[in-house]
Motif scaffolding. Structure first.
Motif, short mmCIF file in Angstrom:
data_model
loop_
_atom_site.label_atom_id
_atom_site.label_comp_id
_atom_site.label_asym_id
_atom_site.label_seq_id
_atom_site.Cartn_x
_atom_site.Cartn_y
_atom_site.Cartn_z
N ILE A 215 21.82 -24.03 -11.32
CA ILE A 215 21.29 -22.69 -11.07
C ILE A 215 20.97 -22.04 -12.40
N SER A 216 19.84 -21.35 -12.47
CA SER A 216 19.42 -20.75 -13.72
C SER A 216 20.15 -19.43 -13.95
N VAL A 217 20.19 -19.01 -15.22
CA VAL A 217 20.81 -17.74 -15.57
C VAL A 217 20.05 -16.58 -14.93
N THR A 295 10.62 -13.36 -10.93
CA THR A 295 11.61 -12.59 -11.70
C THR A 295 12.69 -13.51 -12.26
N ASP A 296 13.13 -14.47 -11.44
CA ASP A 296 14.11 -15.45 -11.93
C ASP A 296 13.59 -16.17 -13.17
N LYS A 297 12.32 -16.58 -13.10
CA LYS A 297 11.73 -17.31 -14.24
C LYS A 297 11.61 -16.40 -15.46
N ARG A 298 11.25 -15.12 -15.24
CA ARG A 298 11.11 -14.20 -16.37
C ARG A 298 12.45 -13.94 -17.05
N VAL A 299 13.49 -13.71 -16.25
CA VAL A 299 14.82 -13.46 -16.82
C VAL A 299 15.32 -14.69 -17.56
N GLN A 300 15.06 -15.89 -17.00
CA GLN A 300 15.47 -17.11 -17.66
C GLN A 300 14.74 -17.29 -18.99
N THR A 301 13.44 -17.00 -19.01
CA THR A 301 12.67 -17.12 -20.26
C THR A 301 13.15 -16.10 -21.30
N MET A 302 13.44 -14.89 -20.85
CA MET A 302 13.94 -13.87 -21.77
C MET A 302 15.30 -14.28 -22.34
N PHE A 321 5.73 -17.12 -27.39
CA PHE A 321 6.73 -16.71 -26.39
C PHE A 321 6.36 -15.37 -25.78
N THR A 322 5.82 -14.46 -26.60
CA THR A 322 5.41 -13.15 -26.08
C THR A 322 4.31 -13.30 -25.03
N ASN A 323 3.35 -14.15 -25.30
CA ASN A 323 2.27 -14.38 -24.33
C ASN A 323 2.81 -15.00 -23.04
N THR A 324 3.77 -15.92 -23.18
CA THR A 324 4.36 -16.54 -22.00
C THR A 324 5.07 -15.51 -21.13
N ILE A 328 4.10 -14.13 -17.25
CA ILE A 328 5.04 -14.12 -16.13
C ILE A 328 5.20 -12.71 -15.58
N ARG A 329 5.31 -11.74 -16.50
CA ARG A 329 5.46 -10.34 -16.07
C ARG A 329 4.23 -9.85 -15.34
N ARG A 330 3.04 -10.31 -15.76
CA ARG A 330 1.80 -9.90 -15.10
C ARG A 330 1.76 -10.41 -13.66
N ARG A 331 2.18 -11.68 -13.47
CA ARG A 331 2.23 -12.21 -12.10
C ARG A 331 3.26 -11.48 -11.26
#
Length: 571
Positions: A215-217, A295-302, A321-324, A328-331
């Motif tokens: 499970i991801s963070v 949101t899960d993916k964004r929090v994990q990337t952050m 990383f900022t563009n990535t 994700i935030r845009r989606r």
């Protein structure tokens, strides 16, 4: 009251017999007393509140006065009610969940059914309060307003009759508001108990895992924040529309009685409105379900960004990383905007439906050349407003229920997931503290989880005994390479290959190597956080592990060292 732990958790007494109803619900039944001026024994004033105080939240007045006179702190606030504490509610929910799992098994166990058992008594009491509220709300427009308008048209009407009808209208409106406030008071306390119970239970299961590779963070953070709040909203809003069918039948019968068949046109508008709202709520839930994954993916990337910030700045990867993260935030924002538009449209329909129903009903009534008097017209309008009063909450209830179903599925995955059995054994030599003998380990979980667990466990036990005997016979004290070539064992990729070393009491061992050579993985292997493919990992006693990544919470140095323990000056 704090010492009544078993009473708060279980419905059974010490002999295993079911407690009587009066004994199980004694504190709740005392709340039904209108006024309790002598009850001042509970640590939290809400447990001593009477019915009037509980519904109007006047038990909170002393706290508000104290906050006005002086600043409120943790020490000046009253202690938490033992009936609302996470410990009490989590234990009670754990008992109900274990009973469900024992009855039907972990895969078929329904978390929704356990949630219903956990709060069903309070939900039923809330429905009773809602029914009384609806009765009081319906008496006003259907009986009293109709009679008052007839009194105004009558030339021989007595004044005291009109005054009595106005007082009765005030009493019914006041009683309606009182029962509505009581329903909200019950729902708020129920929602708090459900939220803390499930959040604590999920957190305890997460803490029991050796590693969180499955499970991801980001998913963990979302479950403990967004998903738990979705359950709070579901417990708050979902019981309120339970009286809509009763209200619809009552209003349809009365409108048909005073207006005739044309009243069914307005009722049909409300009937059509309900499935439209349900469709829009499901659409909103679909958008929000997709947004949760993003949101899960964004929090994990952050989290990865913050963890590896030094490495990112060293190689000047900030822009990438900022563009990535922005993509994700845009989606995520697009999905949330779609859900917000649907929810806004759904909420905007509620006040419009009442107007459409009234206009269509009176238009058809007049076109059919039927008589329409002022008492009848105002009674029908007031009755449709009562229906709007209950149906207006329907969009929030459907939305909360749809989101709660998604949250319960995510939480169930954690509750039924079990930490794999530990592969760490006890060394045969009492002077040996740490021992790795021909140990090959991996980070990946075995793909054989879906197969028969008993068969897999028996195969593991037989293979481990065989490898243990071979490892102890082939192992020699000089350490081999810290890290060897990667190999494939089944479908798993080895990270540490054929590691052998021993640490005896009183000795110090240092491990050095290049970045990525396996130093951190070796420590994780000794902590039992990896998967053992072959060989032996043995530890004598307990281990203390200091991570290379600092973890400091908000507090002074002493609090960060003690972690809640009492300060021992001599130590």
């Amino acid at each position: 009251m704090v010492s009544e732990g078993p009473y708060l958790i279980s419905d059974l007494d010490q002999r295993g017999r079911r407690r009587p109803f009066a004994e199980r619900y004694d504190p709740s039944l005392k709340t039904m007393i209108p006024v309790r001026p002598c009850a001042r024994l509970a640590p939290n004033p809400v447990d001593d509140a009477g019915l009037l105080s509980f519904a109007t939240f006047s038990w909170l007045t002393p706290v508000m006065v104290k906050g006005y006179r002086q600043r409120l702190t943790v020490d000046t606030l009253p202690p938490l009610s033992p009936y609302d504490s996470s410990d009490t509610n989590a234990k009670r929910f754990r008992v109900l969940w274990d009973e469900e799992v024992e009855r039907v098994g972990p895969e078929k166990a329904s978390l929704s059914r356990v949630v219903w058992k956990f709060q069903r008594t309070r939900v039923l009491m809330d429905i009773v309060a809602n029914i009384l509220c609806i009765i009081m709300a319906a008496i006003g427009p259907t009986v009293l307003i109709h009679q008052i308008l007839q009194q105004t048209e009558s030339t021989s009407g007595k004044v005291w009759v009109g005054i009595g009808l106005c007082i009765a209208l005030f009493v019914t409106e006041f009683t309606k508001v009182f029962f509505w406030a009581l329903a909200w008071a019950i729902n708020y306390r129920t929602a708090i108990r459900l939220k803390v119970a499930l959040s604590t239970l999920v957190f305890e299961n997460l803490v029991s895992f050796k590693t969180l590779k499955h499970i991801s963070v980001g998913e963990v953070l979302n479950i403990l924040s967004s998903d738990s709040y979705s359950l709070f909203e579901a417990a708050l809003f979902c019981p309120l529309p339970a009286t809509i069918p009763i209200l619809m039948l009552f209003c349809a019968a009365y409108a048909f009685f005073i207006l005739g068949p044309t009243a069914l046109i307005g009722i049909s508008v409300y009937v059509i409105f309900i499935p439209v709202q349900m469709f829009m709520a499901k659409l909103n839930s679909a958008f929000r379900g997709s947004a949760i994954l993003v949101t899960d993916k964004r929090v994990q990337t952050m989290n990865e960004f913050l963890t590896c910030i030094k490495l990112i700045k060293m190689y000047a990867w900030e822009k990438s990383f900022t563009n990535t993260i922005q993509d994700i935030r845009r989606r995520e924002r697009k999905l949330l905007e779609k859900a917000g538009f649907v929810q806004s449209g759904n909420s905007a329909l509620a006040p419009i439906v009442s107007t459409i129903a009234v206009v269509l009903t009176f238009s058809c009534h007049i076109l059919l050349r039927r008589k329409l008097t002022a008492p009848v017209a105002f009674s029908v309008i007031a009755m449709f407003n009562v229906m709007k009063f209950s149906i207006a909450i329907l969009p929030f209830s459907i939305k909360a229920m749809a989101e709660a179903n998604v949250s319960l599925r995510r939480m169930k995955k954690i509750l039924i997931d079990k930490s794999p059995p530990s592969y760490i054994t006890q060394p045969e030599d009492p002077d040996t503290v740490l021992l790795l003998a021909n140990a090959t380990l991996t980070w990946e979980h075995e793909a054989s989880r879906k197969s028969d667990p008993k068969k897999v466990q028996n195969q593991k036990r037989h293979l481990f005994k065989k490898q243990r005997s071979e490892a102890y016979s082939e192992w020699s004290p000089p350490a081999k390479g810290a890290t060897g070539p990667e190999e494939q064992s089944g479908s798993l990729k080895s990270v540490l290959h054929s590691i052998s070393f021993v640490v005896r009491k009183g000795k110090i061992l240092g491990i050095c190597g290049n970045v990525g050579s396996g130093k951190s993985s070796l420590l994780a292997a000794l902590l039992g956080q990896m998967q053992l493919q072959k060989g032996v990992v043995a530890v004598n006693g307990t281990l203390a592990y200091v991570s290379q990544q600092a973890w400091i919470f908000h507090g002074n140095v002493r609090e960060n060292i003690l972690f809640g323990e009492k300060y021992d000056h001599q130590r």
